[in-house]
Design an enzyme around this catalytic site. Structure first.
Site, PDB file in Angstrom:
ATOM      1  N   CYS A  29      36.050  22.231 101.344  1.00 56.45           N
ATOM      2  CA  CYS A  29      36.385  23.206 102.387  1.00 56.45           C
ATOM      3  C   CYS A  29      35.197  23.547 103.281  1.00 56.45           C
ATOM      4  CB  CYS A  29      36.936  24.481 101.760  1.00 56.45           C
ATOM      5  SG  CYS A  29      38.493  24.227 100.875  1.00 56.45           S
ATOM      6  N   HIS A  42      37.236  29.068 107.932  1.00 57.98           N
ATOM      7  CA  HIS A  42      38.008  28.024 107.272  1.00 57.98           C
ATOM      8  C   HIS A  42      39.380  28.583 106.927  1.00 57.98           C
ATOM      9  CE1 HIS A  42      39.575  25.283 104.389  1.00 57.98           C
ATOM     10  NE2 HIS A  42      39.335  26.078 103.368  1.00 57.98           N
ATOM     11  N   ASN A  90      46.249  24.752 104.607  1.00 62.78           N
ATOM     12  CA  ASN A  90      44.815  24.531 104.399  1.00 62.78           C
ATOM     13  C   ASN A  90      44.540  23.035 104.513  1.00 62.78           C
ATOM     14  OD1 ASN A  90      42.230  24.132 103.392  1.00 62.78           O
ATOM     15  ND2 ASN A  90      42.479  25.511 101.641  1.00 62.78           N
TER      16      ASN A  90
END
Length: 336
Positions: free
Chosen positions: A115, A263, A293
């Site tokens: 991530c 993020h 995501n």
């Protein structure tokens, strides 16, 4: 010493839209449950058999970024590709991009920081440019999660969160040190590595030989595992710390932020940070609602969309921040 600045942005997402209702037909879940916990309404998943891959999505995003930069592909001096989902265990997708775009034989580096991958990749590119080693660097974040997910009730806690897609940026040399990337900040805490992890295949615990030999249908080591509450609690702390670290480094205040692009891990994390810093909706950009995501791709996709929508203008202070598996986290402070 030079600064680096972004002169081209691009994104690519698959056409196939997967809604929460679609997932409810595959596992015991529902739209309300998913939205309440994550804010996600839908995501894009590559259709099996389509031929789309992590590398090919990265290539499509890169084409747009290069075209918008005004550069020729052979002006690119170096490639940095961030992903946790490469097409092959090795080599990584950076070299696939070099080949697919028919770029001259420049270096290609792969970043495996999940991530935080795009933040780490930006930092690498920025420092290469700062030192004068390279002038124009292509940075890509791309992920294909859907083919590796446990699409059953057993895996719903993770599977509902993730989507596929790619984003790319072209960075170039900037001689005015008041513009472009002002600073980058990177951190890690490996003691929590197995709180968000995909164990197999890996040489340390379970390699392909072990999986094949056991032939165990209940072996979940090759599916992602996430301790969701633990990750959430750590994320909100580290996000705050690394954003403040970047602001302090550059003698900036929270009020100086024109655009924060976090993020896209969980809308609730972004909302928590927004409330903590007392930022308006115009100062924070979120698109997890429609893409889920996308790990290393989430920031470049969001950054591209924010720019396309006119939410980022010349002279704006832009903050990128990420937290994820490793644990790793980081931030980038830019003057657009």
């Amino acid at each position: 010493m030079y600064n680096s600045k972004i002169i081209g942005l691009g994104k690519y997402v698959p056409d196939n839209v997967v809604t929460n209702d679609d997932l409810s037909k595959l596992m015991d879940t529902n739209d309300e449950w998913i939205q309440e916990r994550t804010g996600i309404k839908e995501r894009r998943w590559v259709e099996k058999g389509s031929g789309e891959t992590t590398a090919s999505m990265g290539v499509e995003a890169a084409k747009i970024a290069i075209e918008r930069s005004g550069l020729d592909k052979d002006d690119i001096d170096f490639i940095v590709f961030a992903t946790l989902s490469p097409d092959m265990y090795f080599p990584g997708p950076g070299v696939q991009v070099q080949h697919a775009l028919d770029i001259k034989t420049v270096g290609a580096l792969d970043v495996r920081n999940q991530c935080s991958g795009f933040i780490y990749a930006m930092s690498v590119a920025d420092n290469f440019i700062k030192t004068g080693m390279y002038k124009n660097i292509l940075v890509i974040g791309s992920e294909l999660h859907s083919h590796g997910m446990d699409v059953t009730t057993r895996g719903r806690g993770v599977t509902v969160i993730f989507g596929d897609g790619a984003g790319a940026a072209v960075l170039t040399r900037e001689e005015d040190n008041s513009k472009g990337v002002l600073s980058t900040h990177l951190h890690s805490q490996g003691e929590h590595a197995e709180e968000l992890v995909l164990i197999a295949p890996g040489m340390g615990k379970r390699w392909v030989n072990d999986i094949l030999a056991d032939n165990d249908p209940n072996d979940v080591s090759y599916y992602p595992h996430m301790n969701g509450q633990f990750v959430f609690k750590n994320a909100v702390v580290r996000f705050s710390e690394v954003i403040m670290e970047g602001l302090t480094k550059n003698n900036l205040q929270v009020d100086d932020i024109d655009m924060l692009i976090p993020h896209q891990a969980n809308l609730r994390i972004s909302q928590f940070i927004q409330r903590k810093f007392k930022l308006s909706d115009d100062q924070v950009f979120n698109n997890i609602q429609k893409y889920g995501n996308t790990t290393a791709a989430s920031i470049p996709i969001a950054l591209t969309e924010a720019w396309e929508q006119g939410k980022i203008k010349e002279g704006d202070t832009v903050v990128l921040a990420a937290f994820g598996s490793g644990f790793t986290w980081g931030s980038v402070i830019m003057k657009w």
